[in-house]
Design a protein around this motif. Structure first.
Motif, PDB file in Angstrom:
ATOM      1  N   TRP A 112       0.828  -1.203   0.000  1.00  0.00           N
ATOM      2  CA  TRP A 112       0.000   0.000   0.000  1.00  0.00           C
ATOM      3  C   TRP A 112       0.866   1.259   0.000  1.00  0.00           C
ATOM      4  O   TRP A 112       0.513   2.284   0.579  1.00  0.00           O
ATOM      5  CB  TRP A 112      -0.986   0.013   1.164  1.00  0.00           C
ATOM      6  CG  TRP A 112      -2.045  -1.018   1.011  1.00  0.00           C
ATOM      7  CD1 TRP A 112      -2.058  -2.267   1.543  1.00  0.00           C
ATOM      8  CD2 TRP A 112      -3.246  -0.916   0.223  1.00  0.00           C
ATOM      9  NE1 TRP A 112      -3.188  -2.956   1.151  1.00  0.00           N
ATOM     10  CE2 TRP A 112      -3.934  -2.145   0.353  1.00  0.00           C
ATOM     11  CE3 TRP A 112      -3.806   0.092  -0.553  1.00  0.00           C
ATOM     12  CZ2 TRP A 112      -5.152  -2.395  -0.276  1.00  0.00           C
ATOM     13  CZ3 TRP A 112      -5.018  -0.151  -1.175  1.00  0.00           C
ATOM     14  CH2 TRP A 112      -5.674  -1.381  -1.039  1.00  0.00           C
ATOM     15  N   ASN A 113       2.005   1.135  -0.652  1.00  0.00           N
ATOM     16  CA  ASN A 113       2.960   2.242  -0.757  1.00  0.00           C
ATOM     17  C   ASN A 113       2.601   3.074  -1.982  1.00  0.00           C
ATOM     18  O   ASN A 113       2.577   2.564  -3.103  1.00  0.00           O
ATOM     19  CB  ASN A 113       4.378   1.674  -0.874  1.00  0.00           C
ATOM     20  CG  ASN A 113       5.436   2.744  -0.989  1.00  0.00           C
ATOM     21  OD1 ASN A 113       5.149   3.944  -0.960  1.00  0.00           O
ATOM     22  ND2 ASN A 113       6.684   2.313  -1.124  1.00  0.00           N
ATOM     23  N   ASP A 114       2.329   4.354  -1.794  1.00  0.00           N
ATOM     24  CA  ASP A 114       1.939   5.227  -2.901  1.00  0.00           C
ATOM     25  C   ASP A 114       3.062   5.452  -3.900  1.00  0.00           C
ATOM     26  O   ASP A 114       2.806   5.956  -5.004  1.00  0.00           O
ATOM     27  CB  ASP A 114       1.470   6.584  -2.364  1.00  0.00           C
ATOM     28  CG  ASP A 114       0.120   6.503  -1.665  1.00  0.00           C
ATOM     29  OD1 ASP A 114      -0.731   5.734  -2.130  1.00  0.00           O
ATOM     30  OD2 ASP A 114      -0.069   7.196  -0.654  1.00  0.00           O
ATOM     31  N   HIS A 115       4.288   5.095  -3.552  1.00  0.00           N
ATOM     32  CA  HIS A 115       5.436   5.383  -4.418  1.00  0.00           C
ATOM     33  C   HIS A 115       6.134   4.120  -4.907  1.00  0.00           C
ATOM     34  O   HIS A 115       7.168   4.218  -5.565  1.00  0.00           O
ATOM     35  CB  HIS A 115       6.450   6.252  -3.661  1.00  0.00           C
ATOM     36  CG  HIS A 115       5.873   7.510  -3.097  1.00  0.00           C
ATOM     37  ND1 HIS A 115       5.781   8.677  -3.818  1.00  0.00           N
ATOM     38  CD2 HIS A 115       5.327   7.775  -1.880  1.00  0.00           C
ATOM     39  CE1 HIS A 115       5.218   9.621  -3.064  1.00  0.00           C
ATOM     40  NE2 HIS A 115       4.930   9.096  -1.894  1.00  0.00           N
ATOM     41  N   GLY A 126      10.827  -0.382 -12.941  1.00  0.00           N
ATOM     42  CA  GLY A 126       9.883  -0.177 -14.016  1.00  0.00           C
ATOM     43  C   GLY A 126       9.247   1.198 -13.938  1.00  0.00           C
ATOM     44  O   GLY A 126       9.375   1.913 -12.941  1.00  0.00           O
ATOM     45  N   SER A 127       8.536   1.557 -14.974  1.00  0.00           N
ATOM     46  CA  SER A 127       7.937   2.892 -15.026  1.00  0.00           C
ATOM     47  C   SER A 127       6.576   2.953 -14.352  1.00  0.00           C
ATOM     48  O   SER A 127       6.054   4.033 -14.116  1.00  0.00           O
ATOM     49  CB  SER A 127       7.798   3.352 -16.478  1.00  0.00           C
ATOM     50  OG  SER A 127       7.000   2.428 -17.212  1.00  0.00           O
ATOM     51  N   ALA A 128       5.973   1.808 -14.026  1.00  0.00           N
ATOM     52  CA  ALA A 128       4.691   1.808 -13.319  1.00  0.00           C
ATOM     53  C   ALA A 128       4.902   2.218 -11.874  1.00  0.00           C
ATOM     54  O   ALA A 128       5.935   1.923 -11.271  1.00  0.00           O
ATOM     55  CB  ALA A 128       4.055   0.423 -13.389  1.00  0.00           C
ATOM     56  N   THR A 129       3.924   2.902 -11.298  1.00  0.00           N
ATOM     57  CA  THR A 129       4.048   3.338  -9.914  1.00  0.00           C
ATOM     58  C   THR A 129       2.668   3.556  -9.321  1.00  0.00           C
ATOM     59  O   THR A 129       1.654   3.527 -10.022  1.00  0.00           O
ATOM     60  CB  THR A 129       4.892   4.621  -9.810  1.00  0.00           C
ATOM     61  OG1 THR A 129       5.193   4.884  -8.431  1.00  0.00           O
ATOM     62  CG2 THR A 129       4.142   5.811 -10.379  1.00  0.00           C
ATOM     63  N   GLY A 130       2.630   3.800  -8.016  1.00  0.00           N
ATOM     64  CA  GLY A 130       1.369   3.998  -7.316  1.00  0.00           C
ATOM     65  C   GLY A 130       0.796   2.684  -6.819  1.00  0.00           C
ATOM     66  O   GLY A 130       1.257   1.591  -7.193  1.00  0.00           O
ATOM     67  N   VAL A 131      -0.211   2.779  -5.978  1.00  0.00           N
ATOM     68  CA  VAL A 131      -0.806   1.577  -5.398  1.00  0.00           C
ATOM     69  C   VAL A 131      -1.347   0.661  -6.481  1.00  0.00           C
ATOM     70  O   VAL A 131      -1.220  -0.561  -6.394  1.00  0.00           O
ATOM     71  CB  VAL A 131      -1.918   1.977  -4.403  1.00  0.00           C
ATOM     72  CG1 VAL A 131      -2.739   0.761  -3.984  1.00  0.00           C
ATOM     73  CG2 VAL A 131      -1.314   2.643  -3.172  1.00  0.00           C
TER      74      VAL A 131
END
Length: 741
Positions: A112-115, A126-131
């Motif tokens: 559940w890390n926003d980053h 990778g370039s994906a991020t967010g929950v």
């Protein structure tokens, strides 16, 4: 879409003891204040952080995001702030709350890390991020297409009583976020816009984007929802076609074929029934019998064995040792290879006789193919024609999804098995239960609770006993206490969460609040004599764990929090205690009015004259119960003919007879159970009548009606029961009285 995200089968690499988000934020701010401005810094220079966090600049926010991108600490769980936002988004968009929780849990690698960002095989990020792990292009496409709907859903709504949702977070204020979304929807910002991509760390915006991505893909099941997010709509539909079509039994990964062993390879040792047999590399075993059939018999010269010795030899016949195999003359089997020494025919026959097996043919020169039929051919290998390449980033970054043995990469699923495994990993069947696991309570929203926890009026369970002040018992059906929260309660829940966050009480506590302590007592989980609020007390600790089990709340992810009161548990306990208090007060009102309340069972035994006087009031009660769907309205059959003499039959409702029968008493009991009241078995207490909207009934209903308010029903009785004195005629004496009728 995710990009090689760590999966549940492949635990992400831990970077030591990762700092907490707030600790990393403070460090980032300190670094940013001393560092020079970066080249090409964004134009926005806001210092907004939201909800009591310290101000943060864009530069500090970038440092924070970078420091937390590899924080794969699974002891982190969804925060109270995230829980409130997700509940708000699900309520405003009618999104599936359980599905959003399950997808966020898996996409964020259970952090559940926003980053958080996925670590690729080569060690880079990778370039994906967010929950929910959005790629830049996917995020831009969703905001551009659904940005206007997002902004409208987050605005205030007077009809529903919702206030405007604050979208501000990190370096962006609410106004900044709305401007970025509006500019993207207008086509003014592209997928490579740095400020727009920073919004992927904004939990509220990403929660809206997750919902609108499902809308855009047209997902109808939890598996489809995750698969379309995981692979994209196009590739996801292709995989679904494979998993549900004729290719469902083919492998989902194309194996990398290993080079075949050269023919000159030395002999291979194969273990058979405890012995070792040497098989030449060129031997063809598919056409021959098992190798353990020929018994090891010493063919050296000597006297013939006795019958007992032959029996013992037959019972303990084993394959020869490797030394014996190499030192004795081999026998050529019809399928090729060596089977051991050459036994004599006489000894073989003696062994068969000693074992009680009559030889049916001569051993020497016999047709061994008849004795040893050919083994069935092996099944053809499972095709991997439709599988994804084993070296593709989708496979290598999510080994647990494609292989049974995870990192072993030797047992790929079939496409049907892949879909089954996916359903298990995203908790497709248990997604509503995940709401209770996180919140400690369910919600009357889409995917907000399991059906078994909801109150079902059609199947009323027997009342459970709860305890209130002074040990007074409260008898209520358990779903009325622990069932999902309704609309008004959801609003109060969000307000309570906001209060705890603003007061800084959104962290685990080692001391129970007074409300939580009282709730554990009222739920009969904590003995009344225990006054210690500390979670170090054995009884308090035991009650806390029993509460979690009772309502479906999972244990905290962090073992250090196992014996602490989590903020979500504190709020859930408060709402359960409110319900117990309400029903306790209602039942106390019932008991207080019993002394003057009427009993339908006694009315049934009264004289007919008194029963007729109570008829209007009983009929009003029956009508109210019929409105609740607990009684069937009586009807009257009407037959008539039209001008063409065609017959018509109609059933028109007619008034209730007003008789206190058993059906009325049963309906009254059901109404009381449905509304958390005590079952009175026909006693008309004030609380029950008030909830039905019926006037209170006392002994006055048996008195004769009088006065101008006297109702007249010509169909019920010929003579009205009230007497009204009329004017006296002139010829009538002073004692003359004229009564109507």
């Amino acid at each position: 879409m995710i990009q090689s995200q760590p999966s549940s089968g492949d635990p992400p690499r831990r970077q030591g003891q990762a700092p907490s988000v707030l600790g990393g934020l403070a460090l980032a701010v300190a670094v940013a204040l001393t560092a020079p401005p970066a080249a090409g810094q964004a134009m926005i220079s806001a210092t907004y952080s939201g909800e009591g966090q310290p101000p943060v600049t864009l530069a500090a926010y970038r440092v924070l995001s970078a420091s937390q991108s590899r924080n794969y600490d699974r002891t982190q769980d969804i925060s109270l702030r995230q829980m409130r936002i997700l509940l708000e988004v699900s309520e405003r968009t009618e999104a599936n709350l359980g599905q959003a929780l399950a997808t966020g849990e898996m996409e964020s690698a259970y952090t559940w890390n926003d980053h958080v960002r996925p670590t690729l095989k080569n060690g880079t990020l990778g370039s994906a991020t967010g929950v929910w792990q959005f790629l830049p292009g996917t995020f831009h496409a969703i905001i551009k297409k659904f940005g206007a709907q997002l902004l409208a859903a987050s605005e205030a709504n007077a009809a529903t009583g919702r206030e405007r949702l604050d979208l501000g977070e990190g370096p962006f204020t609410d106004a900044d976020v709305r401007r970025l979304i509006q500019e993207t929807a207008n086509g003014q910002r592209g997928a490579d816009d740095e400020e727009l991509q920073l919004l992927r760390h904004n939990f509220a915006v990403l929660a809206f984007a997750k919902h609108y991505l499902s809308v855009a893909n047209g997902a109808t099941t939890p598996e489809e929802d995750y698969l379309f997010h995981f692979l994209g709509a196009g590739e996801g539909r292709r995989v679904l076609a494979l998993a549900r079509g004729e290719a469902r039994d083919t492998l989902c990964v194309k194996k990398i074929e290993a080079p075949a062993a050269p023919l000159e390879t030395g002999p291979e040792l194969v273990t058979v029934d405890g012995g070792i047999v040497t098989i030449p590399a060129r031997a063809t075993l598919t056409a021959g019998p098992p190798l353990a059939i020929a018994p090891a018999i010493d063919s050296r010269p000597g006297p013939a064995p006795s019958a007992a010795a032959a029996t013992r030899a037959s019972r303990h016949a084993v394959l020869p040792s490797p030394e014996a195999v190499t030192s004795r003359a081999p026998v050529s089997a019809p399928w090729g290879g060596s089977t051991g020494p050459a036994p004599t025919d006489e000894r073989i026959v003696a062994l068969m006789n000693a074992a009680g097996v009559a030889p049916t043919m001569a051993v020497a020169g016999a047709d061994t193919a008849a004795l040893f039929p050919a083994a069935p051919p092996p099944p053809p290998p499972v095709s991997s024609q439709w599988g994804l390449p084993a070296s593709s980033p989708t496979v290598t970054g999510n080994l647990g999804m494609f292989y049974r043995d995870g990192k072993g990469q030797s047992q790929p699923y079939t496409w049907a098995g892949f879909l089954t495994n996916l359903a298990r990993r995203v908790h497709a069947a248990e997604q509503p239960a995940l709401v209770r696991a996180k919140y400690g309570v369910g919600f009357a929203l889409k995917g907000g609770d399991v059906a078994a926890r909801s109150f079902n009026p059609a199947t009323l369970p027997e009342p459970a006993e709860f305890r209130y002040e002074s040990g007074r018992a409260v008898l209520v059906s358990e779903p009325l206490i622990t069932g999902p929260l309704g609309r008004d309660e959801i609003r109060q829940y969000k307000e309570r969460v906001t209060t705890l966050i603003s007061q800084g009480e959104d962290t685990p506590q080692d001391t129970l609040s007074p409300e939580a302590l009282a709730a554990l007592r009222h739920l009969k989980l904590l003995p009344a004599q225990v006054q210690e609020p500390s979670t170090t007390h054995p009884e308090v600790r035991k009650a806390l764990h029993q509460f979690r089990k009772k309502v479906g709340k999972e244990e905290p992810k962090d073992p250090a929090h196992a014996n602490l009161l989590m903020p979500a548990e504190r709020i859930a306990l408060e709402f359960y205690d409110r319900r117990i208090t309400r029903y306790a007060q209602l039942q106390a009102g019932q008991l207080a009015s019993f002394a003057s309340a009427l009993d339908l069972n006694r009315i049934r035994k009264m004289p007919a004259r008194l029963q007729r006087r109570a008829t209007p009031q009983i009929a009003a009660l029956q009508t109210a119960l019929a409105t609740q769907g607990l009684l069937t309205q009586p009807t009257q059959k009407v037959v008539w003919r039209d001008r063409k003499r065609k017959k018509h039959v109609e059933y028109k409702p007619r008034p209730f007879p007003g008789k206190p029968d058993k059906a009325t008493i049963a309906a009254l009991n059901t109404f009381q159970l449905r509304n958390g009241l005590r079952k009175t078995l026909g006693i008309l207490d004030t609380v029950t009548l008030s909830m039905l909207g019926v006037p209170t009934m006392g002994q006055e209903i048996f008195l004769p009606l009088s006065g101008p308010q006297c109702p007249f029903n010509g169909w019920a009785e010929t003579n009205p029961m009230c007497e009204v004195e009329a004017e006296k005629p002139a010829s009538c004496g002073p004692r003359c009285a004229i009564h109507p009728g």
